[in-house]
Design an enzyme around this catalytic site. Structure first.
Site, PDB file in Angstrom:
ATOM      1  N   TYR A  93      -6.582  -5.867  -7.118  1.00 38.85           N
ATOM      2  CA  TYR A  93      -5.244  -5.352  -6.802  1.00 38.85           C
ATOM      3  C   TYR A  93      -5.360  -4.150  -5.868  1.00 38.85           C
ATOM      4  O   TYR A  93      -4.690  -4.085  -4.831  1.00 38.85           O
ATOM      5  CB  TYR A  93      -4.546  -4.954  -8.100  1.00 38.85           C
ATOM      6  CG  TYR A  93      -3.118  -4.496  -7.941  1.00 38.85           C
ATOM      7  CD1 TYR A  93      -2.108  -5.409  -7.648  1.00 38.85           C
ATOM      8  CD2 TYR A  93      -2.762  -3.160  -8.111  1.00 38.85           C
ATOM      9  CE1 TYR A  93      -0.784  -4.993  -7.523  1.00 38.85           C
ATOM     10  CE2 TYR A  93      -1.451  -2.739  -7.990  1.00 38.85           C
ATOM     11  CZ  TYR A  93      -0.458  -3.657  -7.700  1.00 38.85           C
ATOM     12  OH  TYR A  93       0.847  -3.245  -7.583  1.00 38.85           O
TER      13      TYR A  93
ATOM     14  N   TYR B 230      -0.375  -3.483  12.547  1.00 39.41           N
ATOM     15  CA  TYR B 230       0.785  -4.124  13.189  1.00 39.41           C
ATOM     16  C   TYR B 230       1.713  -3.073  13.814  1.00 39.41           C
ATOM     17  O   TYR B 230       2.303  -3.299  14.859  1.00 39.41           O
ATOM     18  CB  TYR B 230       1.556  -4.997  12.187  1.00 39.41           C
ATOM     19  CG  TYR B 230       1.118  -6.443  12.218  1.00 39.41           C
ATOM     20  CD1 TYR B 230      -0.152  -6.811  11.796  1.00 39.41           C
ATOM     21  CD2 TYR B 230       1.966  -7.437  12.684  1.00 39.41           C
ATOM     22  CE1 TYR B 230      -0.569  -8.133  11.844  1.00 39.41           C
ATOM     23  CE2 TYR B 230       1.569  -8.768  12.727  1.00 39.41           C
ATOM     24  CZ  TYR B 230       0.303  -9.105  12.306  1.00 39.41           C
ATOM     25  OH  TYR B 230      -0.106 -10.410  12.354  1.00 39.41           O
TER      26      TYR B 230
END
Ligand code: UDP
Length: 311
Positions: free
Chosen positions: A145, A159
């Protein structure tokens, strides 16, 4: 706005859908229902501003028409769940984030990542500020996780830098409220269901480890403020009111009016010893801070679990 929410049938995702719809937005919710349930969104069935698509977001996401925002909330979020689904947890944090970012890029939409205080691991800095890089065991059971969320943050920033997408990163600390799954293994549903059943509360370790619990309505308000802000750096969202797990167990027993005992069980591997968000950034940049106190939030959550037990 026309908004995509991944993990829409989950605890946080479903509350987020409600919030967005209440504010007049249109929501397309995606979920593959491995830890979410349609029960969390059944009240939205037939609502013209809500559409649900059963989809695994690690696969290509196709949505027709314009989209203004993509909120990526899909992921197992309880230590018990991510131990049961370790590979899906890594995939949704990595491949799922990639697909959700790809959708945001295609649609020229803003993007918000549901990251986690787990990026700080078992923190050596306390309380945790956003510029702390964390202390994570990559190959421990929680690593699936923690590292997935860390990778997701790295990809989100890539991005932003490379494609100029308006991205947001919410580092979400322990949040609780109605619609948590009674069997999800996290401390809030565990203690409440144990107390309501008159069973002993299972405190892991000696109970001196700390957490800071935020009520879901506060959290969702913070997410929305972050989404519509101009902030691109990560922002901690959580309630700074920190307490030990043993004190939390006593509080749950008191508020349920029960008389359960407390039993001590083995501490899970790499269980963080302390956790408290420094929310200076959220206060300064979003004008946000939690308003629901622990007793009020727990009372509402206990009511939810009481009704659930009767239904
Ligand atoms: N915990 C506990 N008893 C339980 C479940 C959890 O004592 O039945 C402890 C757990 O070891 C951790 C804290 O409560 O120290 C919070 O656990 P949770 O699973 O809610 O999430 P975490 O904050 O560890 O991600």
């Amino acid at each position: 706005m026309r908004v995509v929410v991944t993990g829409a049938a989950g605890f946080l995702g479903s509350h987020l859908c409600d919030y967005l719809i209440d504010r007049g937005h249109t929501v397309i919710g995606l979920d593959n229902l491995i830890t979410g349930t349609t029960r969390n969104i059944e009240h939205l069935a037939g609502n013209k501003r809500f559409k649900f698509i059963n989809h695994d977001v690690t696969e290509y996401i196709y949505i027709s028409g314009p989209i203004d925002a993509v909120l990526h909330f899909a992921s197992p979020a309880s230590p018990v769940d991510y131990l049961e689904f370790p590979i899906q947890t890594l995939k949704v944090g990595a491949l799922g984030t990639h697909k959700a970012l790809g959708l945001a890029r295609e649609k020229k939409a803003r993007f918000l990542l549901a990251s986690s205080s787990e990026v700080y691991g078992d923190p050596l800095v306390h309380p945790q500020q956003e510029d702390y890089w964390g202390n994570v065991n990559p190959i421990g059971p929680r690593g699936v996780y923690d590292e997935a969320k860390r990778f997701a943050e790295a990809l989100t920033f890539a991005y932003h830098r490379t494609h100029g997408i308006d991205t947001k990163i919410a580092r979400i600390f322990n949040t609780y409220g109605p619609r948590m799954r009674s069997g999800d293994g996290r401390v809030v549903p565990n203690f409440i269901t144990q107390a309501l059943d008159g069973k002993p509360l299972t405190v892991y370790g000696d109970g001196t480890q700390t957490r800071s619990f935020c009520y879901v309505s506060d959290l969702v308000e913070g997410i929305y403020r972050l989404l519509v802000s101009e902030v691109n750096d990560p922002v901690n969202l959580g309630n700074p009111h920190e307490m030990s797990i043993i004190d939390f167990a006593r509080k749950v027993i008191e508020l349920t009016g029960g008389s359960s005992d407390i039993v001590f069980e083995k501490l899970p591997v790499d269980d963080p010893k302390v956790r408290q968000p420094d929310i200076t950034r959220a206060r300064d940049l979003l004008g946000w801070e939690p308003t629901v106190g622990l007793e009020e939030g727990l009372t509402r959550t206990i009511d939810y679990f009481r009704k659930l037990a009767k239904s």
